[in-house]
Design a protein around this motif. Structure first.
Motif, PDB file in Angstrom:
ATOM      1  N   ARG A  76      64.387 -46.626 -47.703  1.00  0.00           N
ATOM      2  CA  ARG A  76      64.175 -46.052 -48.824  1.00  0.00           C
ATOM      3  C   ARG A  76      64.385 -46.886 -50.197  1.00  0.00           C
ATOM      4  NH1 ARG A  76      64.509 -39.909 -47.560  1.00  0.00           N
ATOM      5  NH2 ARG A  76      64.172 -39.764 -49.866  1.00  0.00           N
ATOM      6  N   THR A 152      55.899 -41.098 -39.436  1.00  0.00           N
ATOM      7  CA  THR A 152      56.513 -40.781 -38.315  1.00  0.00           C
ATOM      8  C   THR A 152      56.756 -39.277 -38.196  1.00  0.00           C
ATOM      9  OG1 THR A 152      57.840 -42.560 -39.467  1.00  0.00           O
ATOM     10  CG2 THR A 152      59.125 -41.492 -37.610  1.00  0.00           C
ATOM     11  N   ASP A 173      54.720 -49.872 -45.539  1.00  0.00           N
ATOM     12  CA  ASP A 173      56.233 -49.347 -44.967  1.00  0.00           C
ATOM     13  C   ASP A 173      55.985 -49.160 -43.343  1.00  0.00           C
ATOM     14  OD1 ASP A 173      58.298 -48.039 -44.001  1.00  0.00           O
ATOM     15  OD2 ASP A 173      58.060 -46.145 -45.104  1.00  0.00           O
ATOM     16  N   SER A 194      62.848 -50.591 -41.769  1.00  0.00           N
ATOM     17  CA  SER A 194      64.534 -50.516 -41.590  1.00  0.00           C
ATOM     18  C   SER A 194      64.251 -50.453 -40.142  1.00  0.00           C
ATOM     19  CB  SER A 194      65.171 -49.343 -41.999  1.00  0.00           C
ATOM     20  OG  SER A 194      64.485 -48.125 -41.973  1.00  0.00           O
ATOM     21  N   LYS A 197      64.349 -48.054 -35.719  1.00  0.00           N
ATOM     22  CA  LYS A 197      63.310 -47.188 -34.869  1.00  0.00           C
ATOM     23  C   LYS A 197      62.816 -48.223 -33.818  1.00  0.00           C
ATOM     24  CE  LYS A 197      62.809 -44.123 -38.499  1.00  0.00           C
ATOM     25  NZ  LYS A 197      62.166 -43.447 -39.552  1.00  0.00           N
TER      26      LYS A 197
HETATM   27  C1  LIG Z   1      62.479 -43.506 -40.955  1.00  0.00           C
HETATM   28  C2  LIG Z   1      61.641 -43.949 -41.980  1.00  0.00           C
HETATM   29  C3  LIG Z   1      62.029 -44.088 -43.262  1.00  0.00           C
HETATM   30  C4  LIG Z   1      63.361 -43.946 -43.579  1.00  0.00           C
HETATM   31  O1  LIG Z   1      64.143 -45.271 -43.515  1.00  0.00           O
HETATM   32  P1  LIG Z   1      65.607 -45.365 -44.051  1.00  0.00           P
HETATM   33  O2  LIG Z   1      65.815 -46.637 -43.188  1.00  0.00           O
HETATM   34  O3  LIG Z   1      66.403 -44.149 -43.551  1.00  0.00           O
HETATM   35  O4  LIG Z   1      65.473 -45.415 -45.404  1.00  0.00           O
HETATM   36  C5  LIG Z   1      60.883 -44.631 -43.984  1.00  0.00           C
HETATM   37  N1  LIG Z   1      59.665 -44.843 -43.877  1.00  0.00           N
HETATM   38  C6  LIG Z   1      59.093 -44.490 -42.432  1.00  0.00           C
HETATM   39  C7  LIG Z   1      57.706 -44.718 -41.982  1.00  0.00           C
HETATM   40  C8  LIG Z   1      60.249 -44.195 -41.532  1.00  0.00           C
HETATM   41  O5  LIG Z   1      59.966 -43.873 -40.138  1.00  0.00           O
END
Ligand SMILES: *Cc1c(COP(=O)(O)O)cnc(C)c1O
Length: 361
Positions: A76, A152, A173, A194, A197
């Motif tokens: 974010r 997601t 992203d 981030s 995941k």
């Molecule tokens: C989980 C997710 C986010 C959010 O990530 P944060 O680290 O909580 O800001 C943003 N984009 C995608 C595609 C995600 O899966």
């Protein structure tokens, strides 16, 4: 009983990585203390930084003109940093929206530049496909094109790189499909994700930037929101999130020891196919996403009889299958199958779903 954690994020780690953390927690690399207690400028941590970069370069086959950044703030924060660094306030940036995260990204970018959707998007209904599109709105003056290769919540994934005209930089992203398959980075100007995941635990965000884009940033940006600060200091300008960095390093070692991204891609394909095949063979479960746009990472599904949802969640939990509840915006169920999920987890899920259907269908 085996436990399989289908959490969308923070998500499961490979068993071997957790074991390694446990083993070396009291005495990391002969320092006599844990990795959490050493200086980020000491030789041991510097070595970890170099090693992590080398692993990423090797796994992703990165050319020299791409730089690796490790940042705090999550994906974010990237939603603000991308327009701050890559667009002027009066400049157009084009966003492709086919889901929740794309909407958030364009919403934030609008504070810093002329962020426009490639085409109008709906705010109120979850998407079930990548809408048909062309790139006519993109001009040589467009600052960049941003998209979310894997949405997601909805479980929608691009299985090709977008063909963006005029050499406009593509920004992605990749939080939920980073390192899940080989990537032709030369098709991208900047990718980010981030870690919680596919790359480790919450607290650190990976960015990979084509060097020439670093010169775009205006002067006077807050230091910690300027990509150059990270590029010029090997991401060690201030105290970084050292423990998440360490976990990412272990996950990258694990990826390499397990065949790298080709092997991951094949495993991920097999896992997702097994689950979709079962869903499609049943009238008790459905997935509305257009087959060619289905995510390999996040498999959404619905029970035909939604009054059974609570029971499904309760019984799956009791069977060791955790965190299958779909996001409240989308509803239904979701099984996240990131790199760390073994095929046995998917088999256990399919067996449970079949048995649940036999009992209640
Ligand atoms: C989980 C997710 C986010 C959010 O990530 P944060 O680290 O909580 O800001 C943003 N984009 C995608 C595609 C995600 O899966």
């Amino acid at each position: 009983m085996s436990i399989y954690n289908f959490s969308p994020g923070p998500a499961m780690l490979p068993e071997a990585v957790k074991q390694r953390i446990a083993d070396e927690l009291p005495n990391w690399r002969g320092t006599g203390v844990s990795v959490m207690e050493v200086s980020h400028r000491g030789p041991e941590f510097r070595q970890l930084v170099d090693e992590t970069e080398a692993l990423l370069r090797d796994l992703l086959d990165l050319p020299d003109n791409y730089r690796i950044l490790f940042m705090p703030g999550g994906a974010r924060q990237q939603y603000s940093m991308v327009p701050m660094n890559f667009a002027r306030p009066d400049q157009q940036a084009i966003y492709f929206v086919q889901g929740h995260w794309g909407k958030d990204a364009i919403g934030e970018a609008g504070k810093f530049c002329q962020a426009e959707p490639l085409m109008p998007y709906n705010k109120d209904r979850p998407y079930a496909e990548i809408p048909a599109h062309n790139f006519d709105r993109i001009t040589p003056e467009t600052a960049y094109f941003h998209f979310t290769p894997n949405e997601t919540l909805e479980g929608i994934e691009w299985h090709h790189d977008p063909d963006v005209p005029h050499q406009v930089p593509v920004v992605a992203d990749m939080t939920s499909n980073l390192l899940s398959r080989p990537l032709d980075i030369t098709r991208y100007g900047y990718i980010y994700g981030s870690a919680q995941k596919n790359l480790g635990i919450a607290g650190i965000t990976l960015g990979i930037v084509r060097e020439d884009l670093l010169h775009r940033a205006p002067s006077g940006l807050p230091l910690m929101l300027d990509y150059r600060t990270y590029a010029n200091s090997q991401s060690l300008h201030n105290t970084p999130p050292t423990f998440p960095w360490y976990v990412a390093n272990l996950v990258l070692h694990w990826l390499q020891e397990n065949g790298g991204l080709d092997a991951m891609a094949q495993r991920n394909q097999e896992k997702a196919e097994a689950l979709y095949r079962f869903i499609d063979s049943s009238d008790f479960y459905t997935n509305p996403v257009r087959p060619e746009h289905r995510s390999r990472m996040n498999v959404t599904f619905w029970l035909a009889d939604e009054s059974l949802n609570e029971r499904f969640l309760e019984e799956s939990r009791a069977a060791g299958l955790l965190a299958l509840k779909g996001h409240r915006f989308v509803g239904g169920m979701r099984a996240s199958l990131y790199n760390a999920m073994p095929i046995e987890g998917v088999q256990a899920l399919v067996n449970f779903m079949r048995e649940f259907e036999n009992r209640y269908g």
